[in-house]
Write an enzyme that holds these catalytic residues in place. Structure first.
Site, mmCIF file in Angstrom:
data_model
loop_
_atom_site.group_PDB
_atom_site.id
_atom_site.type_symbol
_atom_site.label_atom_id
_atom_site.label_comp_id
_atom_site.label_asym_id
_atom_site.label_seq_id
_atom_site.Cartn_x
_atom_site.Cartn_y
_atom_site.Cartn_z
ATOM 1 C CB VAL A 117 -0.940 0.003 1.231
ATOM 2 C CG1 VAL A 117 -1.633 1.357 1.374
ATOM 3 C CG2 VAL A 117 -1.972 -1.108 1.128
ATOM 4 N NE ARG B 221 9.092 -0.129 -0.285
ATOM 5 C CZ ARG B 221 10.208 -0.845 -0.185
ATOM 6 N NH1 ARG B 221 10.457 -1.791 -1.078
ATOM 7 N NH2 ARG B 221 11.072 -0.624 0.783
ATOM 8 C CG ASP C 286 -10.446 -16.987 11.398
ATOM 9 O OD1 ASP C 286 -9.596 -17.701 11.949
ATOM 10 O OD2 ASP C 286 -10.963 -15.996 11.938
ATOM 11 N NE ARG D 66 1.508 -41.680 24.275
ATOM 12 C CZ ARG D 66 2.537 -41.112 24.894
ATOM 13 N NH1 ARG D 66 3.200 -40.120 24.319
ATOM 14 N NH2 ARG D 66 2.917 -41.556 26.088
ATOM 15 N N GLY E 292 -9.435 -20.815 13.635
ATOM 16 C CA GLY E 292 -10.404 -20.652 12.564
ATOM 17 C C GLY E 292 -11.745 -20.136 13.033
ATOM 18 N N GLY F 196 -3.404 -36.212 6.368
ATOM 19 C CA GLY F 196 -3.863 -37.600 6.413
ATOM 20 C C GLY F 196 -4.595 -37.951 7.685
ATOM 21 N NE ARG G 262 -0.354 -38.506 26.485
ATOM 22 C CZ ARG G 262 -0.649 -39.640 27.096
ATOM 23 N NH1 ARG G 262 -1.892 -40.109 27.020
ATOM 24 N NH2 ARG G 262 0.257 -40.297 27.774
#
Length: 322
Positions: free
Chosen positions: A24, A26, A128, A163, A171, A186, A246
């Site tokens: 903005v 420059r 978000d 685990r 978000g 994944g 966990r």
């Protein structure tokens, strides 16, 4: 053509905001326009924290995360009297237009100023990615890659101990970050606000993964999801998933760090284009990236609305988790 414009950042910081401020500034100077920076967002606008920005003031910031101008909300600005005071502060510097870099709340403030007769234009910036007017907003790509790195690291330690980790990403009420991080990472399951899911179904899905011989499990949970991560982890620990459970909350780690190449380039394009449009007389819109091209969306189509996630991508994520 306008001869004096200002720029501010508002709401949550996003990697790439500094690149947008730089662009903005420059572009404005290139078009023979004086550019001013407003420190601390709308709060700074109320307190007249407004000062000129030169070429060197925005040097060496394109690779820096956060916002060099700072960001803060203002309850006073939410009133008509407060916004009138803000306009008086801008007028005291001879400023004729304002570029607002931020998300939904920020653009709502810009819309209110524009409705009062002061030219404003927005730059789509929020991790978000819930702002209408841009397919992807400044900061999303970097935040997504930070979340993905964390997921990859958690997978390594999870495999060593058989685990499963519930990983909460940011978000607000939009599940975009969770969905895309889950697909790329994944994940066995993705929990988003837009598609409610019963804890019992999650337990069943994790148990099936364990039965298929998986050595680890990853569940990506959006912070606005219901049930939330605290409820989900308690339920999973009280039921047999096969895995030791966990939970990890990434939180503001996703906002920090240097912006990636995509966000630096996106911010430069959007910021430069917003300044050019404002100086040449356009107003009352948000500049964003739509179908790989720069485009504007009127504030009337942006304010008070949010975009959701693509249900086809959610279905794809479920298939990929098999």
């Amino acid at each position: 053509m306008l001869k004096k414009i200002a720029v501010l950042t508002s709401g949550g910081d996003a990697p790439g905001m500094n690149a947008a401020i730089r662009a903005v500034t420059r572009m404005g100077i290139h078009l023979d326009c004086e550019v001013y920076g407003v420190r601390d967002g709308y709060s700074g606008l109320m307190e007249n924290k407004i000062a000129p920005l030169g070429l060197r003031d925005v040097g060496g910031v394109i690779h820096v995360g956060g916002t060099m101008l700072g960001s803060a909300r203002s309850k006073e600005f939410m009133t008509v009297e407060g916004r009138q005071h803000a306009l008086e502060n801008l007028s005291s510097h001879g400023i004729e237009g304002l570029v607002v870099i931020g998300g939904n709340g920020s653009q709502t403030g810009a819309y209110e100023l524009n409705e009062m007769g002061f030219p404003t234009i927005g730059v789509a910036s929020t991790i978000d990615n819930d702002l209408i007017g841009s397919d992807i907003t400044i900061g999303v790509d970097t935040a997504l890659n930070i979340a993905l790195e964390a997921i990859d690291r958690l997978k390594v330690t999870a495999s060593s101990h058989r685990r499963a980790f519930l990983v909460e990403v940011m978000g607000r009420d939009c599940g975009y970050l969770a969905l895309m991080a889950g697909i790329a990472g994944g994940a066995e399951a993705i929990i988003v606000p837009e598609i409610p899911q019963e804890p019992a179904i999650l337990v069943e899905r994790l148990h099936e993964s364990y039965q298929r011989g998986k050595t680890n499990g990853i569940v990506v949970v959006a912070e606005g999801a219901k049930p939330n991560i605290e409820t989900l982890i308690r339920f999973c620990q009280d039921h047999d998933t096969g895995f030791e459970m966990r939970a990890t909350t990434l939180g503001h780690i996703q906002r920090g760090g240097a912006p990636g190449a995509f966000d630096r380039n996106l911010a430069t394009r959007l910021g430069g284009n917003a300044a050019e449009r404002l100086i040449h007389g356009e107003r009352g819109c948000v500049v964003g990236l739509i179908k790989s091209s720069l485009a504007t969306t009127p504030y009337a189509e942006v304010v008070g609305r949010t975009k959701g996630i693509d249900p086809d991508l959610f279905r794809l994520a479920e298939v990929m988790a098999l």
